[in-house]
Structures are given as C-alpha cells and as structure tokens.
Design a protein around this motif. Structure first.
Motif, PDB file in Angstrom:
ATOM      1  N   ILE A   1      64.700  69.958 -32.276  1.00  0.00           N
ATOM      2  CA  ILE A   1      64.707  69.160 -33.509  1.00  0.00           C
ATOM      3  C   ILE A   1      64.825  70.059 -34.733  1.00  0.00           C
ATOM      4  N   ALA A   2      64.070  71.172 -34.750  1.00  0.00           N
ATOM      5  CA  ALA A   2      64.044  72.037 -35.933  1.00  0.00           C
ATOM      6  C   ALA A   2      65.370  72.752 -36.176  1.00  0.00           C
ATOM      7  N   PHE A   3      66.035  73.189 -35.112  1.00  0.00           N
ATOM      8  CA  PHE A   3      67.232  74.022 -35.268  1.00  0.00           C
ATOM      9  C   PHE A   3      68.516  73.369 -34.768  1.00  0.00           C
ATOM     10  N   GLY A   4      68.415  72.229 -34.119  1.00  0.00           N
ATOM     11  CA  GLY A   4      69.598  71.587 -33.573  1.00  0.00           C
ATOM     12  C   GLY A   4      70.276  70.669 -34.573  1.00  0.00           C
ATOM     13  N   ALA A   5      71.403  70.136 -34.140  1.00  0.00           N
ATOM     14  CA  ALA A   5      72.118  69.175 -34.978  1.00  0.00           C
ATOM     15  C   ALA A   5      71.291  67.912 -35.089  1.00  0.00           C
ATOM     16  N   SER A   6      71.208  67.355 -36.296  1.00  0.00           N
ATOM     17  CA  SER A   6      70.410  66.144 -36.492  1.00  0.00           C
ATOM     18  C   SER A   6      71.299  65.015 -36.943  1.00  0.00           C
ATOM     19  N   GLY A   7      70.918  63.830 -36.560  1.00  0.00           N
ATOM     20  CA  GLY A   7      71.645  62.649 -36.984  1.00  0.00           C
ATOM     21  C   GLY A   7      70.694  61.678 -37.636  1.00  0.00           C
ATOM     22  N   GLU A   8      71.088  60.430 -37.693  1.00  0.00           N
ATOM     23  CA  GLU A   8      70.251  59.415 -38.315  1.00  0.00           C
ATOM     24  C   GLU A   8      69.437  58.638 -37.291  1.00  0.00           C
ATOM     25  N   GLN A   9      69.478  59.069 -36.001  1.00  0.00           N
ATOM     26  CA  GLN A   9      68.670  58.355 -35.026  1.00  0.00           C
ATOM     27  C   GLN A   9      67.188  58.542 -35.344  1.00  0.00           C
ATOM     28  N   MET A  10      66.384  57.582 -34.912  1.00  0.00           N
ATOM     29  CA  MET A  10      64.964  57.583 -35.218  1.00  0.00           C
ATOM     30  C   MET A  10      64.179  58.296 -34.111  1.00  0.00           C
ATOM     31  N   VAL A  11      63.087  58.941 -34.520  1.00  0.00           N
ATOM     32  CA  VAL A  11      62.189  59.603 -33.575  1.00  0.00           C
ATOM     33  C   VAL A  11      60.829  58.953 -33.726  1.00  0.00           C
ATOM     34  N   GLY A  12      60.261  58.490 -32.615  1.00  0.00           N
ATOM     35  CA  GLY A  12      58.980  57.800 -32.650  1.00  0.00           C
ATOM     36  C   GLY A  12      57.811  58.746 -32.852  1.00  0.00           C
ATOM     37  N   SER A  13      56.741  58.212 -33.417  1.00  0.00           N
ATOM     38  CA  SER A  13      55.560  59.051 -33.670  1.00  0.00           C
ATOM     39  C   SER A  13      54.931  59.545 -32.383  1.00  0.00           C
ATOM     40  N   GLY A  14      55.025  58.750 -31.308  1.00  0.00           N
ATOM     41  CA  GLY A  14      54.472  59.179 -30.026  1.00  0.00           C
ATOM     42  C   GLY A  14      55.164  60.426 -29.499  1.00  0.00           C
ATOM     43  N   GLU A  15      56.491  60.440 -29.596  1.00  0.00           N
ATOM     44  CA  GLU A  15      57.243  61.614 -29.134  1.00  0.00           C
ATOM     45  C   GLU A  15      56.910  62.838 -29.976  1.00  0.00           C
ATOM     46  N   ILE A  16      56.844  62.662 -31.296  1.00  0.00           N
ATOM     47  CA  ILE A  16      56.551  63.790 -32.184  1.00  0.00           C
ATOM     48  C   ILE A  16      55.151  64.324 -31.923  1.00  0.00           C
TER      49      ILE A  16
ATOM     50  N   ALA B   1      45.813  77.187 -33.831  1.00  0.00           N
ATOM     51  CA  ALA B   1      46.311  76.240 -34.831  1.00  0.00           C
ATOM     52  C   ALA B   1      46.431  74.847 -34.214  1.00  0.00           C
ATOM     53  N   SER B   2      46.459  73.855 -35.072  1.00  0.00           N
ATOM     54  CA  SER B   2      46.690  72.480 -34.625  1.00  0.00           C
ATOM     55  C   SER B   2      47.566  71.779 -35.654  1.00  0.00           C
ATOM     56  N   ALA B   3      48.250  70.746 -35.211  1.00  0.00           N
ATOM     57  CA  ALA B   3      49.110  69.983 -36.114  1.00  0.00           C
ATOM     58  C   ALA B   3      48.925  68.501 -35.836  1.00  0.00           C
ATOM     59  N   THR B   4      48.780  67.732 -36.890  1.00  0.00           N
ATOM     60  CA  THR B   4      48.598  66.287 -36.777  1.00  0.00           C
ATOM     61  C   THR B   4      49.759  65.583 -37.466  1.00  0.00           C
ATOM     62  N   TRP B   5      50.382  64.664 -36.762  1.00  0.00           N
ATOM     63  CA  TRP B   5      51.457  63.846 -37.317  1.00  0.00           C
ATOM     64  C   TRP B   5      50.812  62.574 -37.849  1.00  0.00           C
ATOM     65  N   GLY B   6      50.605  62.507 -39.145  1.00  0.00           N
ATOM     66  CA  GLY B   6      49.880  61.399 -39.750  1.00  0.00           C
ATOM     67  C   GLY B   6      50.763  60.250 -40.171  1.00  0.00           C
ATOM     68  N   ILE B   7      51.845  60.010 -39.451  1.00  0.00           N
ATOM     69  CA  ILE B   7      52.809  58.958 -39.800  1.00  0.00           C
ATOM     70  C   ILE B   7      53.019  58.100 -38.566  1.00  0.00           C
ATOM     71  N   SER B   8      52.772  56.817 -38.684  1.00  0.00           N
ATOM     72  CA  SER B   8      52.845  55.949 -37.507  1.00  0.00           C
ATOM     73  C   SER B   8      54.243  55.383 -37.257  1.00  0.00           C
TER      74      SER B   8
END
Length: 198
Positions: free
Chosen positions: A64-79, A92-99
């Motif tokens: 996702i960070a370095f690949g080609a990106s489009g307008e498709q949607m990515v779900g919060s569960g996958e992220i 370290a830890s990371a929290t995705w605070g967007i549902s």
C-alpha cells in the motif's frame, strides 16, 4: 507508459510486493502443514514462523505504501490487521482510529506518514491515525523523540539538494504524492509528540 518517475516507482513497488507475497505465503502454508502433521516443532520452527509472519506483514504494508494506488476502498479491518501484524512484538504500536473504509490513495499517504513518524521514534511509541473532517491527522507519541530537522523540513520544502538515504525515502515520497493529489503536508513536533497532517 507511465508519465513520471514516480509512477514508475509505484509500479516497481507493486511488482516487487506482488512477486514476493506468493512465496512467503507458501512458506507459511508449509509451516502450518508441518505443525499439523507433528513432524516439526520447537524454537527453530517458532523462529521461522515469526520471521515469515513479520515478512508477510511488511509486504502487505509496503504494497500500500509504495505500490500503485487507485480509488478502490480499503476497509478498516484490513488496515488494522496489517498494522497489528506489523507491530507484533515491537516497542511501537499503531492504532487505526477510522471506522469507515478509505480510498487506497489516502491510506497510502497515511502509511507513508506513519513511516516518517517511526523515524522520529526509534525507541518505540504509539501512533494514532485519525480523520478530522476532510483532514488526516497522524499523531505519534513517545517518551523520547529524535528529530532530524533537515529531513523533516523535506515534508514542506521537497528540497531536491538533500540526498536521502534509503531509510528516509518516505520523506521524499510523502510530499510528492500529496502534491500530485492537491494536498499539502504539515508537521509539528514537541518533546514527546509529532503530528503530520494533510
């Protein structure tokens, strides 16, 4: 034919991640079969399994960070799954605070921002990704930060004279991709917090 060096870089990133994820998945499947058959166990297998899991998480993140990106949607569960696996057994830890699902192009910018924050938090810390209306806010907090002002200035200036190391490529990509999308990167830091917004 891609129109820019950045588009070539995106396609290269996608191709590398695509080609690596299959053999790593096959290794993981092989380890699961060995485990179920009872023919292999012990600390060596645990080490291999942990390493394969870490490699798989990194490739999913890098795709996702370095690949080609489009307008498709990515779900919060996958992220959230990617971030959980990426920071497993980490300081370290990371929290995705967007549902809500988000555009892949936006998630890409958030992941690049997260990588920038990691650079300033070498001893670990916590990262939170949020939306404030239309604005993205990626916030990192840690007891101790190390900020290189020249590298961080790139987020605003995109100074071509500064030669980046491979470990800092995100500082060049983030403002370039944001600019292509009509966005401006801003950042600020205190003694214990770094915030990147776009």
């Amino acid at each position: 034919m891609p129109r820019s060096d950045l588009e070539f870089a995106n396609l290269i990133g996608s191709r590398i991640c695509h080609d690596l994820i299959s053999p790593i998945g096959a290794i993981n499947n092989g380890l699961e079969l060995l485990s179920m058959s009872g023919t292999a166990s012990g600390p060596e297998m645990d080490l291999i399994g942990d390493s394969v899991g870490s490699a798989s998480a990194r490739i999913r993140f890098f795709r996702i960070a370095f690949g080609a990106s489009g307008e498709q949607m990515v779900g919060s569960g996958e992220i959230s799954s990617i971030l959980r696996d990426l920071y497993l057994d980490s300081r370290a830890s990371a929290t995705w605070g967007i549902s809500e699902p988000q555009r892949r192009s936006d998630v890409r910018l958030a992941f690049l921002a997260l990588m920038c924050l990691e650079t300033g938090m070498p001893y670990g810390g916590n990262v939170l990704a949020e939306r404030d209306g239309e604005k993205w806010v990626i916030r990192g907090t840690a007891d101790k930060l190390i900020i290189d002002p020249d590298i961080w200035a790139l987020l605003a200036t995109q100074d071509p004279k500064l030669k980046l190391k491979p470990a800092h490529v995100q500082f060049g990509l983030l403002p370039a991709i944001a600019s292509d999308n009509g966005l401006q990167i801003t950042s600020k830091a205190t003694e214990t917090e770094i915030v990147i917004s776009f």
